[in-house]
Structure formats: C-alpha cells, structure tokens
Scaffold this active site. Structure first.
Site, short mmCIF file in Angstrom:
data_model
loop_
_atom_site.label_atom_id
_atom_site.label_comp_id
_atom_site.label_asym_id
_atom_site.label_seq_id
_atom_site.Cartn_x
_atom_site.Cartn_y
_atom_site.Cartn_z
N HIS A 1 -51.54 20.22 -10.01
CA HIS A 1 -52.72 19.60 -9.44
C HIS A 1 -52.66 19.73 -7.93
O HIS A 1 -51.58 19.68 -7.35
CB HIS A 1 -52.77 18.10 -9.82
CG HIS A 1 -54.11 17.51 -9.60
ND1 HIS A 1 -54.51 17.02 -8.39
CD2 HIS A 1 -55.16 17.36 -10.45
CE1 HIS A 1 -55.76 16.58 -8.50
NE2 HIS A 1 -56.18 16.78 -9.72
N ASP B 1 -55.84 16.96 -18.18
CA ASP B 1 -56.35 17.82 -19.25
C ASP B 1 -55.30 18.17 -20.30
O ASP B 1 -55.62 18.72 -21.34
CB ASP B 1 -56.88 19.13 -18.65
CG ASP B 1 -58.16 18.88 -17.87
OD1 ASP B 1 -58.95 18.06 -18.33
OD2 ASP B 1 -58.33 19.49 -16.81
N HIS C 1 -60.52 23.85 -13.11
CA HIS C 1 -61.02 22.47 -12.95
C HIS C 1 -61.24 21.90 -14.36
O HIS C 1 -60.32 21.87 -15.16
CB HIS C 1 -62.28 22.53 -12.08
CG HIS C 1 -62.79 21.23 -11.55
ND1 HIS C 1 -62.08 20.06 -11.61
CD2 HIS C 1 -63.97 20.91 -10.94
CE1 HIS C 1 -62.79 19.08 -11.04
NE2 HIS C 1 -63.95 19.58 -10.65
N1 ACO Z 1 -48.23 27.15 -14.13
C1 ACO Z 1 -47.36 27.90 -13.43
N2 ACO Z 1 -47.29 27.92 -12.08
C2 ACO Z 1 -48.15 27.16 -11.41
C3 ACO Z 1 -49.11 26.33 -12.05
C4 ACO Z 1 -49.12 26.34 -13.47
N3 ACO Z 1 -50.00 25.59 -14.15
N4 ACO Z 1 -49.86 25.67 -11.13
C5 ACO Z 1 -49.40 26.06 -9.95
N5 ACO Z 1 -48.37 26.94 -10.10
C6 ACO Z 1 -47.58 27.55 -9.02
C7 ACO Z 1 -48.37 28.64 -8.33
O1 ACO Z 1 -48.14 29.92 -8.89
C8 ACO Z 1 -47.87 28.55 -6.91
O2 ACO Z 1 -46.64 29.21 -6.84
P1 ACO Z 1 -46.19 29.95 -5.45
O3 ACO Z 1 -46.09 28.86 -4.42
O4 ACO Z 1 -44.89 30.58 -5.80
O5 ACO Z 1 -47.28 30.95 -5.15
C9 ACO Z 1 -47.59 27.05 -6.72
O6 ACO Z 1 -47.34 26.54 -8.05
C10 ACO Z 1 -48.74 26.28 -6.09
O7 ACO Z 1 -49.93 26.56 -6.84
P2 ACO Z 1 -51.35 26.71 -6.18
O8 ACO Z 1 -52.24 27.47 -7.11
O9 ACO Z 1 -51.22 27.22 -4.79
O10 ACO Z 1 -51.79 25.18 -6.13
P3 ACO Z 1 -53.26 24.64 -6.01
O11 ACO Z 1 -53.16 23.27 -5.52
O12 ACO Z 1 -54.11 25.60 -5.25
O13 ACO Z 1 -53.81 24.66 -7.53
C11 ACO Z 1 -54.30 24.04 -9.76
C12 ACO Z 1 -53.88 23.56 -8.35
C13 ACO Z 1 -55.55 24.92 -9.65
C14 ACO Z 1 -54.66 22.81 -10.60
C15 ACO Z 1 -53.13 24.83 -10.40
O14 ACO Z 1 -52.00 23.98 -10.50
C16 ACO Z 1 -53.50 25.42 -11.76
O15 ACO Z 1 -54.07 26.52 -11.82
N6 ACO Z 1 -53.19 24.69 -12.88
C17 ACO Z 1 -53.58 25.15 -14.20
C18 ACO Z 1 -55.05 24.83 -14.47
C19 ACO Z 1 -55.31 23.36 -14.68
O16 ACO Z 1 -54.61 22.67 -15.42
N7 ACO Z 1 -56.36 22.86 -14.02
C20 ACO Z 1 -56.80 21.46 -14.14
C21 ACO Z 1 -56.58 20.73 -12.85
S1 ACO Z 1 -56.93 19.03 -13.04
C22 ACO Z 1 -58.58 18.93 -13.02
O17 ACO Z 1 -59.32 19.65 -12.43
C23 ACO Z 1 -59.11 17.92 -13.83
#
Ligand code: ACO
Length: 428
Positions: free
Chosen positions: A307, A364, A266
């Site tokens: 996201h 971010d 987050h």
């Molecule tokens: N890098 C590589 N792969 C990713 C990323 C990433 N940043 N984000 C998601 N994926 C992949 C996952 O591995 C997953 O793959 P799969 O379907 O093969 O298992 C797929 O994309 C979906 O990801 P989830 O984690 O299921 O998506 P969710 O909606 O639960 O998570 C999140 C969203 C937490 C933001 C995620 O994209 C992440 O961890 N991003 C990096 C951290 C980040 O930038 N957070 C800030 C968010 S914005 C905010 O809060 C202000």
C-alpha cells in the site's frame, strides 16, 4: 498553522526561499510550496508520494502505525458498532448521528432509491457480457442528464439532494448492472429494507419468489461497505476532487471516481486477488508464487499486498480477515482459497523481501473471499468497493466545494524537444 518556516537554498540564488510550515491536528508537518512559483520554481513529485493536495477534516491515516480514523473514530470501532449509513452520515456531517438523526437520514436516503425508467433503458444498450464497472461508469455519469434543474454546485439544497441521490441510487444501479449481465429482470428497490439488505434483495431476488435476506450476509456486506467507505486522498478520491475542482457536476465527478477505482492497482485489486488465488490453486504452489513476486525481472506482484500509505498492517485488512472467518463459519462455506490466502500471508510476512519493503496484506486481500462466500460474482467485486466508497467520494466533494478550492492543475517537468521549426513536407 505554525510559525515555523522552512528555508530552501538553491544554487545560484542569493537568498534562501522561505516557506510556511503547517502543523496538522495529527501527522507530520507540511511544507507549503505554493509560493515557489513566484520565485520561478515548482516542485516535482510524480505519484504525489510527498505531496498533500488539499486540507481535509474527514479521514486520517497513520501508515506506520496502521491507524485509520474517520472524523477521529478508529475504523475498528466503526466497523464493530455502526452501520454503513451511520458511517456515511459521519463522513458527510462530521458527527455520528443520534437515533433520530440516523432514522431521518436513512429515510431520506431510501426515498431516492428508484432510478428513472429512461435510465433503466440505458442498460439494454450494453452487451450481455459488459463488465458491470463499465456500465457503472456510464450510468452514474448519465444521472446528470436527468437533474438539470438541481445542479447548482454552490446551492446547499442542491448539494444535499444530489448527495442523497447518489448514495441512494448506487446500489440500484449496481444491482441492475448485475441483473443485466445474467439476463434476469431488474427489481425495484424495497424501501422498507435497510440500505444493505435492499441491495442484496435487488441482487439476489427475482419476481418469481420471495427472497429473505440472510442477516449474516447483510451484516458482512454492510461491514465491507464500512471498510471501503473512505480512505483520504487515494487515487479515486483525488480524481473526484480534481474533476470537481473544475466545477463539474457531482454525478460526473463520481463517475470519474468509479473509472479511477477500476484499475488493478486500486479497487480492481479485489478481483485480481481471486484470480491470483485461483491460479495458485494449491498450497504447494505458494512458494513459487512468492518467488515470482520477488523476481525483479517478473512484473508479477502479489495482489492484495502493499500500500502506498500503510507500511504496517492495513487495519481494514485485520477486520476483514476476522469477518472472513466469521462469515465462512456462519454460512458453513469451506473455501480452499482461504487456506491458500492464509498460507500466502504467513510466508510473505516472514520473508525478508516483504519485511524490508514493508509489504502487508491490504483491504482487498480478504474481501474477495467474503464476497465469493456470499455469492457475489467476481466481476461485481469492484462495484461493491465503489458502492462503499461513494460515501467518501461525496464527503470529499462536499468538503471541497465548501472550502472553495482552486482548479486542480499540476505542472510538469518538460523533457521534450526544445523549440524548432516545421520543415516543408518534402524535407521531413
Ligand atoms: N508484490 C511484490 N512486490 C511489491 C508489491 C507486491 N504486491 N507491492 C510493491 N512491491 C515492491 C515493488 O516492486 C517495489 O520494489 P522496488 O523498490 O524494488 O522497486 C516496492 O515494493 C515499492 O512498490 P511501489 O510500487 O513503488 O509502491 P507504491 O506505493 O507505488 O504502490 C501499490 C502501492 C500500487 C498498492 C503496490 O503495492 C501494488 O501494486 N500492490 C498490488 C496491488 C494491490 O493490492 N492494490 C490495492 C491497493 S489498496 C487499495 O487501493 C484499496
């Protein structure tokens, strides 16, 4: 509300269960599953990927189109034409202020910017290297110990004064946390300065010399606050609402929001992005980092990418990237991390893995580079996010109290042992 109904047929049930379907002002229709428990069922949705937890009039996101509206206004227009305090007013009151309302609000907020000396003493209990977010969690909750007489959550005057207090004191509390970590005396706020300039003065000023706030820096910081001001039912806002649904006082609810924001999935992501860019170190390493992010066996993720709701560009990231270019140019800062970030974005956006999973840069991704250019230390990045998000947290808390919500109490899909008897100690 609409007359449409959803009918749920379940094997073994003679009649389908009829569920109401609500039509929002914008966005897809919502099936109301609230009656299901009366039929002996409830729904299972870990991570709330398909579940609305409340009705709200504050913010709308269309994740497929990359749209973010606060009270109907596009974020791009708010960022270009308004100040953070005007956006805070909008979130809290539903309309943008006119000049007189804006001046009155700004004056009301500035009047609460000091914190009691007893609270300032709390900081001396923290080690010199305490993370500012750890300090912020503690001192925001501790504010409630000073305002016993004004904590009736159903009293409109108490609500308003607490809202003003929290909005006003957050910059002071954040700046004291920073000063504590570098061993400098904390400054008192200067109420003749605007909200954001006052924060910058408390961060960078010292008692030894006059500190002039650079308008380029103040505008960039104000824009960062605006871009973080609210984002509907994200993890920290939902935490504020859940805590608030118990009737807990708003200071402790906002402290809960600060805690939830800290995680790297987050608000902690802005700090994690800079760590990642520093580790990459050189444009030539970008390909291998992208390969790691795609590797199923590697837990590494590209920080600042992806996201839960946006499956298109995060509109805040677009404004942030533009602001980043402007600030670096105006300040004459050249940051190799910006080149790495741009290259990373280029490669990721052309890569099938990121295209298929609809992973785009989020808010971010560029904010950290701006914050670093204006001299904000890394461990204060998430604190800055918390400052901006305070307006949204308060707007949601106020809305929830006004609507009279039920206590938030999710159910669970129990997968533990069935009932069994405790054996005497010798037989276990
Ligand atoms: N890098 C590589 N792969 C990713 C990323 C990433 N940043 N984000 C998601 N994926 C992949 C996952 O591995 C997953 O793959 P799969 O379907 O093969 O298992 C797929 O994309 C979906 O990801 P989830 O984690 O299921 O998506 P969710 O909606 O639960 O998570 C999140 C969203 C937490 C933001 C995620 O994209 C992440 O961890 N991003 C990096 C951290 C980040 O930038 N957070 C800030 C968010 S914005 C905010 O809060 C202000």
């Amino acid at each position: 509300m609409s007359d449409r109904k959803a009918r749920l047929s379940i094997d073994g049930c003679t009649q389908p269960i009829e569920l109401a379907v609500h039509s929002p002002t914008l966005g897809p229709d919502v099936i109301d599953v609230g009656d299901l428990s009366g039929h002996g069922f409830f729904t299972h949705d870990p991570g709330f990927t398909s579940t609305s937890s409340c009705e709200s009039k504050i913010t709308y996101i269309d994740g497929d189109k990359g749209v973010l509206l606060h009270r109907g206004y596009p974020i791009e227009q708010l960022a270009a034409q308004c100040s953070y305090l005007e956006v805070a007013y909008l979130l809290l009151n539903g309309e943008l202020p006119n000049a007189a309302q804006g001046a009155e609000f700004s004056s009301a907020i500035s009047r609460h910017s000091m914190v009691t000396e007893w609270l300032r003493d709390f900081y001396n209990g923290f080690r010199y290297d305490a993370h500012p977010m750890a300090m912020l969690c503690g001192v925001v909750g501790a504010l409630s110990s000073f305002y016993h007489d004004l904590l009736d959550i159903h009293d409109a005057e108490h609500q308003q004064i607490t809202t003003h207090r929290l909005l006003s004191k957050m910059p002071t509390l954040a700046a004291i946390a920073y000063k504590h970590s570098i061993g400098q005396p904390a400054l008192y706020p200067r109420n003749e300065l605007d909200y954001t300039s006052n924060f910058l003065y408390m961060m960078y000023g010292t008692p030894c010399e006059t500190y002039e706030v650079d308008p380029v820096v103040a505008r960039a910081m104000d824009r960062i606050f605006i871009l973080h001001a609210d984002h509907e039912q994200n993890a920290s806002t939902s935490t504020v609402r859940l805590a608030g649904s118990t009737g807990a006082n708003p200071f402790t609810c906002i402290a809960a929001g600060v805690a939830a924001l800290w995680g790297p999935s987050h608000g902690g992501a802005n700090e994690a992005v800079i760590h990642m860019l520093e580790e990459i170190g050189d444009i030539k390493n970008v390909d291998s980092v992208v390969a790691r992010a795609k590797d199923k066996d590697d837990p590494f993720r590209l920080m600042g990418f992806g996201h839960r709701v946006y499956k298109n560009f995060d509109p805040r990231a677009t404004v942030m990237k533009q602001t980043c270019d402007e600030v670096l140019e105006a300040l004459g800062v050249s940051d190799p991390s910006l080149e790495i970030a741009k290259r990373l974005e280029e490669i990721a956006l052309e890569d099938d893995y990121f295209i298929e999973k609809k992973l785009y840069p989020n808010v971010d991704f560029y904010s950290g580079i701006i914050l670093r250019a204006i001299g904000i230390p890394l461990n204060m990045f998430t604190v800055i996010f918390a400052l901006g998000r305070t307006a949204g947290w308060l707007a949601h808390w106020n809305e929830m109290i006004a609507e009279g919500s039920k206590i938030g109490r999710p159910r669970q899909l129990y997968t533990g042992p069935a009932k069994r008897d405790v054996k005497p100690l010798g037989e276990r």
